[in-house]
Design a protein around this motif. Structure first.
Motif, PDB file in Angstrom:
ATOM      1  N   PHE A  84      40.712  33.462  30.703  1.00 32.34           N
ATOM      2  CA  PHE A  84      39.954  32.988  29.551  1.00 32.34           C
ATOM      3  C   PHE A  84      40.798  31.920  28.863  1.00 32.34           C
ATOM      4  CE2 PHE A  84      38.225  37.223  30.237  1.00 32.34           C
ATOM      5  CZ  PHE A  84      36.860  36.998  30.138  1.00 32.34           C
ATOM      6  N   TRP A  85      40.229  30.745  28.636  1.00 30.70           N
ATOM      7  CA  TRP A  85      41.010  29.614  28.138  1.00 30.70           C
ATOM      8  C   TRP A  85      40.134  28.658  27.334  1.00 30.70           C
ATOM      9  CZ3 TRP A  85      40.636  24.364  29.858  1.00 30.70           C
ATOM     10  CH2 TRP A  85      39.567  24.144  30.740  1.00 30.70           C
ATOM     11  N   ALA A  86      40.798  27.645  26.748  1.00 36.42           N
ATOM     12  CA  ALA A  86      40.096  26.575  26.035  1.00 36.42           C
ATOM     13  C   ALA A  86      40.949  25.313  26.082  1.00 36.42           C
ATOM     14  CB  ALA A  86      39.830  26.974  24.586  1.00 36.42           C
ATOM     15  N   GLN A 146      36.098  46.132  29.937  1.00 33.29           N
ATOM     16  CA  GLN A 146      37.524  46.125  30.279  1.00 33.29           C
ATOM     17  C   GLN A 146      38.115  44.718  30.348  1.00 33.29           C
ATOM     18  OE1 GLN A 146      35.252  47.773  32.332  1.00 33.29           O
ATOM     19  NE2 GLN A 146      36.007  49.827  32.736  1.00 33.29           N
ATOM     20  N   LEU A 147      37.259  43.701  30.311  1.00 30.05           N
ATOM     21  CA  LEU A 147      37.729  42.320  30.415  1.00 30.05           C
ATOM     22  C   LEU A 147      37.525  41.549  29.107  1.00 30.05           C
ATOM     23  CD1 LEU A 147      36.316  41.417  33.960  1.00 30.05           C
ATOM     24  CD2 LEU A 147      38.596  42.278  33.363  1.00 30.05           C
ATOM     25  N   GLN A 148      37.547  42.261  28.003  1.00 29.94           N
ATOM     26  CA  GLN A 148      37.360  41.598  26.717  1.00 29.94           C
ATOM     27  C   GLN A 148      38.689  41.451  25.999  1.00 29.94           C
ATOM     28  OE1 GLN A 148      34.198  43.307  24.433  1.00 29.94           O
ATOM     29  NE2 GLN A 148      32.710  42.936  26.033  1.00 29.94           N
ATOM     30  N   SER A 149      38.854  40.274  25.405  1.00 30.36           N
ATOM     31  CA  SER A 149      40.073  39.984  24.662  1.00 30.36           C
ATOM     32  C   SER A 149      39.749  38.962  23.584  1.00 30.36           C
ATOM     33  CB  SER A 149      41.153  39.418  25.589  1.00 30.36           C
ATOM     34  OG  SER A 149      42.275  39.016  24.835  1.00 30.36           O
ATOM     35  N   SER A 150      40.454  39.051  22.470  1.00 29.92           N
ATOM     36  CA  SER A 150      40.262  38.071  21.402  1.00 29.92           C
ATOM     37  C   SER A 150      41.393  37.050  21.394  1.00 29.92           C
ATOM     38  CB  SER A 150      40.178  38.790  20.052  1.00 29.92           C
ATOM     39  OG  SER A 150      41.364  39.523  19.836  1.00 29.92           O
ATOM     40  N   VAL A 151      42.238  37.081  22.420  1.00 27.43           N
ATOM     41  CA  VAL A 151      43.406  36.204  22.496  1.00 27.43           C
ATOM     42  C   VAL A 151      43.216  35.189  23.625  1.00 27.43           C
ATOM     43  CG1 VAL A 151      45.900  36.157  22.935  1.00 27.43           C
ATOM     44  CG2 VAL A 151      44.910  38.061  21.664  1.00 27.43           C
ATOM     45  N   LEU A 152      43.547  33.937  23.342  1.00 24.96           N
ATOM     46  CA  LEU A 152      43.554  32.904  24.381  1.00 24.96           C
ATOM     47  C   LEU A 152      44.975  32.433  24.586  1.00 24.96           C
ATOM     48  CD1 LEU A 152      40.489  30.646  23.534  1.00 24.96           C
ATOM     49  CD2 LEU A 152      40.653  32.387  25.301  1.00 24.96           C
ATOM     50  N   PRO A 153      45.394  32.231  25.790  1.00 25.55           N
ATOM     51  CA  PRO A 153      44.739  32.634  27.023  1.00 25.55           C
ATOM     52  C   PRO A 153      44.952  34.119  27.301  1.00 25.55           C
ATOM     53  CG  PRO A 153      46.853  31.636  27.529  1.00 25.55           C
ATOM     54  CD  PRO A 153      46.671  31.547  26.045  1.00 25.55           C
ATOM     55  N   THR A 154      44.016  34.696  28.006  1.00 26.76           N
ATOM     56  CA  THR A 154      44.170  36.040  28.560  1.00 26.76           C
ATOM     57  C   THR A 154      43.786  35.959  30.029  1.00 26.76           C
ATOM     58  OG1 THR A 154      43.722  37.199  26.488  1.00 26.76           O
ATOM     59  CG2 THR A 154      43.345  38.430  28.513  1.00 26.76           C
ATOM     60  N   THR A 155      44.608  36.561  30.872  1.00 32.84           N
ATOM     61  CA  THR A 155      44.371  36.516  32.310  1.00 32.84           C
ATOM     62  C   THR A 155      44.438  37.916  32.894  1.00 32.84           C
ATOM     63  OG1 THR A 155      45.374  34.324  32.388  1.00 32.84           O
ATOM     64  CG2 THR A 155      45.137  35.484  34.484  1.00 32.84           C
ATOM     65  N   TYR A 156      43.508  38.182  33.782  1.00 33.57           N
ATOM     66  CA  TYR A 156      43.460  39.457  34.500  1.00 33.57           C
ATOM     67  C   TYR A 156      43.588  39.189  35.993  1.00 33.57           C
ATOM     68  CZ  TYR A 156      41.301  41.047  30.143  1.00 33.57           C
ATOM     69  OH  TYR A 156      41.049  41.323  28.821  1.00 33.57           O
ATOM     70  N   VAL A 157      44.303  40.065  36.672  1.00 30.93           N
ATOM     71  CA  VAL A 157      44.319  40.069  38.131  1.00 30.93           C
ATOM     72  C   VAL A 157      43.746  41.417  38.548  1.00 30.93           C
ATOM     73  CG1 VAL A 157      45.730  40.002  40.223  1.00 30.93           C
ATOM     74  CG2 VAL A 157      46.329  38.530  38.275  1.00 30.93           C
ATOM     75  N   VAL A 165      45.282  45.000  37.625  1.00 33.86           N
ATOM     76  CA  VAL A 165      46.695  45.073  37.994  1.00 33.86           C
ATOM     77  C   VAL A 165      47.561  44.271  37.027  1.00 33.86           C
ATOM     78  CG1 VAL A 165      48.325  44.625  39.874  1.00 33.86           C
ATOM     79  CG2 VAL A 165      46.024  45.409  40.392  1.00 33.86           C
ATOM     80  N   VAL A 166      47.001  43.178  36.480  1.00 29.41           N
ATOM     81  CA  VAL A 166      47.692  42.368  35.468  1.00 29.41           C
ATOM     82  C   VAL A 166      46.707  42.115  34.340  1.00 29.41           C
ATOM     83  CG1 VAL A 166      48.785  40.146  34.947  1.00 29.41           C
ATOM     84  CG2 VAL A 166      49.199  41.232  37.157  1.00 29.41           C
ATOM     85  N   ASN A 167      47.174  42.314  33.114  1.00 27.37           N
ATOM     86  CA  ASN A 167      46.419  42.007  31.899  1.00 27.37           C
ATOM     87  C   ASN A 167      47.396  41.278  30.985  1.00 27.37           C
ATOM     88  OD1 ASN A 167      45.195  41.946  29.399  1.00 27.37           O
ATOM     89  ND2 ASN A 167      44.538  44.083  29.448  1.00 27.37           N
ATOM     90  N   GLU A 168      47.392  39.950  31.075  1.00 26.05           N
ATOM     91  CA  GLU A 168      48.403  39.137  30.387  1.00 26.05           C
ATOM     92  C   GLU A 168      47.768  38.269  29.315  1.00 26.05           C
ATOM     93  OE1 GLU A 168      52.326  37.877  29.797  1.00 26.05           O
ATOM     94  OE2 GLU A 168      51.682  39.357  31.268  1.00 26.05           O
ATOM     95  N   SER A 169      48.252  38.403  28.077  1.00 23.97           N
ATOM     96  CA  SER A 169      47.813  37.540  26.981  1.00 23.97           C
ATOM     97  C   SER A 169      48.944  36.590  26.637  1.00 23.97           C
ATOM     98  CB  SER A 169      47.458  38.374  25.752  1.00 23.97           C
ATOM     99  OG  SER A 169      46.342  39.177  26.019  1.00 23.97           O
ATOM    100  N   GLY A 170      48.594  35.344  26.388  1.00 25.50           N
ATOM    101  CA  GLY A 170      49.602  34.346  26.074  1.00 25.50           C
ATOM    102  C   GLY A 170      50.003  33.575  27.315  1.00 25.50           C
ATOM    103  N   VAL A 171      50.836  32.574  27.100  1.00 23.38           N
ATOM    104  CA  VAL A 171      51.245  31.678  28.178  1.00 23.38           C
ATOM    105  C   VAL A 171      52.099  32.407  29.215  1.00 23.38           C
ATOM    106  CG1 VAL A 171      53.345  30.848  27.038  1.00 23.38           C
ATOM    107  CG2 VAL A 171      52.159  29.363  28.637  1.00 23.38           C
TER     108      VAL A 171
END
Length: 189
Positions: A84-86, A146-157, A165-171
């Motif tokens: 999730f990005w902008a 399970q794929l909702q976040s209010s933070v950009l960027p957030t990445t899921y693997v 397996v990965v739920n990473e918020s931030g750069v």
């Protein structure tokens, strides 16, 4: 005190002042923020097995930049990288080159989704300007719980079984050896 001595004694204060001014000016603020974000980015961490969630619902319609409608459910049973990005988000912009390198090597094996809520023409201009071939999608509907976040960027693997397996918020640095090894492991399962 002459100018030479003044500059010699105050050079760090002058430099700091110039830096602050550059951060205030919109045209120079974003490149500076992106540069700093790239300096501090590290490889994302794998979520420990006991803390992993499993995606229960893949039903999520998305729209490609060409207005083509797709459904996230087409990736059920596959390894997925979802970001999730902008374009206005410095940490998002900072991690895009590492994503492009990862995508270049894994596009045929892993499903990639770069999801934004921005206007398609703005996203298209951004991708073209930076020579990115990342598959961008527009989010018109809420993502699965399970794929909702209010933070950009957030990445899921996601693994083939839907495990997050990965739920990473931030750069983060997505082109790291650690992530490549993780994707290889997930692809072999």
């Amino acid at each position: 005190m002459d100018l030479k001595n003044f500059l010699k004694k105050q050079w760090s204060n002058i430099l700091f002042g110039v830096f602050i001014i550059l951060l205030i000016i919109p045209q120079t603020r974003m490149p500076i923020q992106v540069f700093v974000q790239r300096l501090i980015s590290f490889s994302p961490s794998e979520t420990s097995e006991e803390k992993r969630e499993t995606l229960s619902d893949y039903n999520w319609p998305l729209v490609g930049l060409n207005s083509e409608e797709i459904d996230f459910s087409q990736s059920e049973g596959k390894v997925v990288v979802l970001n999730f990005w902008a374009t206005w988000c410095p940490p998002c912009v900072a991690e895009m080159p590492s994503f492009q390198k990862l995508y270049d090597d894994y596009a045929s094996k892993v499903d990639f989704y770069f999801v934004t809520t921005e206007k398609p023409d703005k996203v298209t201009r951004f991708l073209k300007k930076h020579n990115y071939s990342l598959p961008a999608y527009l989010q018109h509907f809420e993502s699965p719980d399970q794929l909702q976040s209010s933070v950009l960027p957030t990445t899921y693997v996601l693994s083939k079984t839907g495990e997050i397996v990965v739920n990473e918020s931030g750069v983060a640095d997505w082109n790291s050896k650690k992530i490549r090894n993780l994707l290889d492991k997930l692809l072999s399962e």
